[in-house]
Design a protein around this motif. Sequence first.
Motif, PDB file in Angstrom:
ATOM      1  N   ARG A   1       0.862  -1.189   0.000  1.00 50.48           N
ATOM      2  CA  ARG A   1       0.000   0.000   0.000  1.00 50.48           C
ATOM      3  C   ARG A   1       0.894   1.232   0.000  1.00 50.48           C
ATOM      4  N   ILE A   2       0.416   2.296  -0.661  1.00 46.51           N
ATOM      5  CA  ILE A   2       1.113   3.584  -0.611  1.00 46.51           C
ATOM      6  C   ILE A   2       0.072   4.657  -0.320  1.00 46.51           C
ATOM      7  N   HIS A   3       0.464   5.609   0.486  1.00 43.71           N
ATOM      8  CA  HIS A   3      -0.426   6.691   0.900  1.00 43.71           C
ATOM      9  C   HIS A   3       0.257   8.013   0.554  1.00 43.71           C
ATOM     10  N   PHE A   4      -0.300   8.736  -0.407  1.00 41.91           N
ATOM     11  CA  PHE A   4       0.244  10.030  -0.812  1.00 41.91           C
ATOM     12  C   PHE A   4      -0.504  11.154  -0.104  1.00 41.91           C
ATOM     13  N   SER A   5       0.215  12.208   0.249  1.00 42.04           N
ATOM     14  CA  SER A   5      -0.436  13.367   0.850  1.00 42.04           C
ATOM     15  C   SER A   5      -1.011  14.293  -0.218  1.00 42.04           C
ATOM     16  N   MET A   6      -0.561  14.121  -1.459  1.00 41.53           N
ATOM     17  CA  MET A   6      -0.987  15.013  -2.538  1.00 41.53           C
ATOM     18  C   MET A   6      -1.877  14.269  -3.534  1.00 41.53           C
ATOM     19  N   THR A   7      -2.620  15.035  -4.296  1.00 45.59           N
ATOM     20  CA  THR A   7      -3.449  14.491  -5.367  1.00 45.59           C
ATOM     21  C   THR A   7      -2.759  14.759  -6.702  1.00 45.59           C
ATOM     22  N   GLU A   8      -3.295  14.175  -7.755  1.00 44.13           N
ATOM     23  CA  GLU A   8      -2.839  14.519  -9.099  1.00 44.13           C
ATOM     24  C   GLU A   8      -3.302  15.944  -9.412  1.00 44.13           C
ATOM     25  N   SER A   9      -2.759  16.525 -10.479  1.00 42.68           N
ATOM     26  CA  SER A   9      -3.089  17.915 -10.809  1.00 42.68           C
ATOM     27  C   SER A   9      -4.580  18.126 -11.066  1.00 42.68           C
ATOM     28  N   ASP A  10      -5.299  17.076 -11.459  1.00 40.89           N
ATOM     29  CA  ASP A  10      -6.746  17.196 -11.686  1.00 40.89           C
ATOM     30  C   ASP A  10      -7.564  16.922 -10.421  1.00 40.89           C
ATOM     31  N   GLY A  11      -6.875  16.699  -9.284  1.00 38.71           N
ATOM     32  CA  GLY A  11      -7.559  16.442  -8.025  1.00 38.71           C
ATOM     33  C   GLY A  11      -7.849  14.976  -7.752  1.00 38.71           C
ATOM     34  N   SER A  12      -7.547  14.108  -8.706  1.00 38.52           N
ATOM     35  CA  SER A  12      -7.814  12.681  -8.532  1.00 38.52           C
ATOM     36  C   SER A  12      -6.769  12.022  -7.630  1.00 38.52           C
ATOM     37  N   THR A  13      -7.114  10.847  -7.140  1.00 40.51           N
ATOM     38  CA  THR A  13      -6.215  10.079  -6.268  1.00 40.51           C
ATOM     39  C   THR A  13      -6.160   8.621  -6.718  1.00 40.51           C
ATOM     40  N   PRO A  14      -5.621   8.365  -7.905  1.00 39.03           N
ATOM     41  CA  PRO A  14      -5.625   6.988  -8.423  1.00 39.03           C
ATOM     42  C   PRO A  14      -4.809   6.012  -7.581  1.00 39.03           C
ATOM     43  N   ALA A  15      -3.851   6.486  -6.851  1.00 34.58           N
ATOM     44  CA  ALA A  15      -3.037   5.587  -6.028  1.00 34.58           C
ATOM     45  C   ALA A  15      -3.823   5.000  -4.859  1.00 34.58           C
ATOM     46  N   ASP A  16      -4.949   5.608  -4.506  1.00 36.05           N
ATOM     47  CA  ASP A  16      -5.756   5.080  -3.405  1.00 36.05           C
ATOM     48  C   ASP A  16      -6.278   3.673  -3.699  1.00 36.05           C
ATOM     49  N   ALA A  17      -6.329   3.290  -4.973  1.00 33.66           N
ATOM     50  CA  ALA A  17      -6.850   1.978  -5.347  1.00 33.66           C
ATOM     51  C   ALA A  17      -5.781   0.886  -5.315  1.00 33.66           C
ATOM     52  N   ILE A  18      -4.548   1.229  -5.023  1.00 33.14           N
ATOM     53  CA  ILE A  18      -3.461   0.241  -5.025  1.00 33.14           C
ATOM     54  C   ILE A  18      -3.625  -0.701  -3.840  1.00 33.14           C
ATOM     55  N   ARG A  19      -3.646  -2.001  -4.134  1.00 38.46           N
ATOM     56  CA  ARG A  19      -3.792  -3.021  -3.096  1.00 38.46           C
ATOM     57  C   ARG A  19      -2.735  -4.111  -3.186  1.00 38.46           C
ATOM     58  N   THR A  20      -1.911  -4.099  -4.244  1.00 37.10           N
ATOM     59  CA  THR A  20      -0.886  -5.127  -4.443  1.00 37.10           C
ATOM     60  C   THR A  20       0.322  -4.522  -5.145  1.00 37.10           C
ATOM     61  N   ALA A  21       1.410  -5.263  -5.149  1.00 39.79           N
ATOM     62  CA  ALA A  21       2.603  -4.846  -5.902  1.00 39.79           C
ATOM     63  C   ALA A  21       2.269  -4.739  -7.389  1.00 39.79           C
ATOM     64  N   GLU A  22       1.434  -5.639  -7.881  1.00 40.07           N
ATOM     65  CA  GLU A  22       1.017  -5.607  -9.291  1.00 40.07           C
ATOM     66  C   GLU A  22       0.252  -4.326  -9.602  1.00 40.07           C
ATOM     67  N   ASP A  23      -0.667  -3.936  -8.718  1.00 42.03           N
ATOM     68  CA  ASP A  23      -1.392  -2.671  -8.890  1.00 42.03           C
ATOM     69  C   ASP A  23      -0.416  -1.507  -8.965  1.00 42.03           C
ATOM     70  N   PHE A  24       0.586  -1.533  -8.106  1.00 39.18           N
ATOM     71  CA  PHE A  24       1.550  -0.431  -8.060  1.00 39.18           C
ATOM     72  C   PHE A  24       2.369  -0.371  -9.347  1.00 39.18           C
ATOM     73  N   ALA A  25       2.774  -1.513  -9.864  1.00 39.81           N
ATOM     74  CA  ALA A  25       3.528  -1.535 -11.125  1.00 39.81           C
ATOM     75  C   ALA A  25       2.694  -0.903 -12.246  1.00 39.81           C
ATOM     76  N   ARG A  26       1.413  -1.239 -12.306  1.00 42.68           N
ATOM     77  CA  ARG A  26       0.532  -0.645 -13.323  1.00 42.68           C
ATOM     78  C   ARG A  26       0.384   0.858 -13.101  1.00 42.68           C
ATOM     79  N   TYR A  27       0.210   1.269 -11.845  1.00 46.91           N
ATOM     80  CA  TYR A  27       0.111   2.690 -11.520  1.00 46.91           C
ATOM     81  C   TYR A  27       1.362   3.439 -11.968  1.00 46.91           C
ATOM     82  N   LEU A  28       2.535   2.876 -11.711  1.00 41.02           N
ATOM     83  CA  LEU A  28       3.776   3.541 -12.101  1.00 41.02           C
ATOM     84  C   LEU A  28       3.891   3.691 -13.611  1.00 41.02           C
TER      85      LEU A  28
END
Length: 133
Positions: free
Chosen positions: A40-67
Amino acid sequence: MTTNTNPTTSSTARHSLDLWLTMWNTDGDIARQICADDFRIHFSMTESDGSTPADAIRTAEDFARYLGWWHEQHPGVVFTSVADAIDGDRGRLLWDMEADGRRAGGVDVFDFAGDGRIRRVWSVGGQRSMRSS
């Protein structure tokens, strides 16, 4: 001072921490190697459009796709290490990020799994460099 009773965990945690910014700068697939399955990763900031796509990360695989997505959204961003430390199953990293001639800094705080992979990260970015003037 905390004494680490498992030097193997410490050395593998060091390996994970050493690859963290390489992953952010070059290859999100490294997440599959250094992040625990229940990452899991918890960011204090949002993307420039205000979204928080990293909030959906639940696995290492999710994180690789997010990156992969993040690298597409933020081309040319370069992270550099300012300082880091590992204390048992915890770690921290001070970093700078440079993009478009501007530099800002931040800090990541890590929890490591028993095998030295990264389980949790709390990431806070700021508006100025973490380097001393």
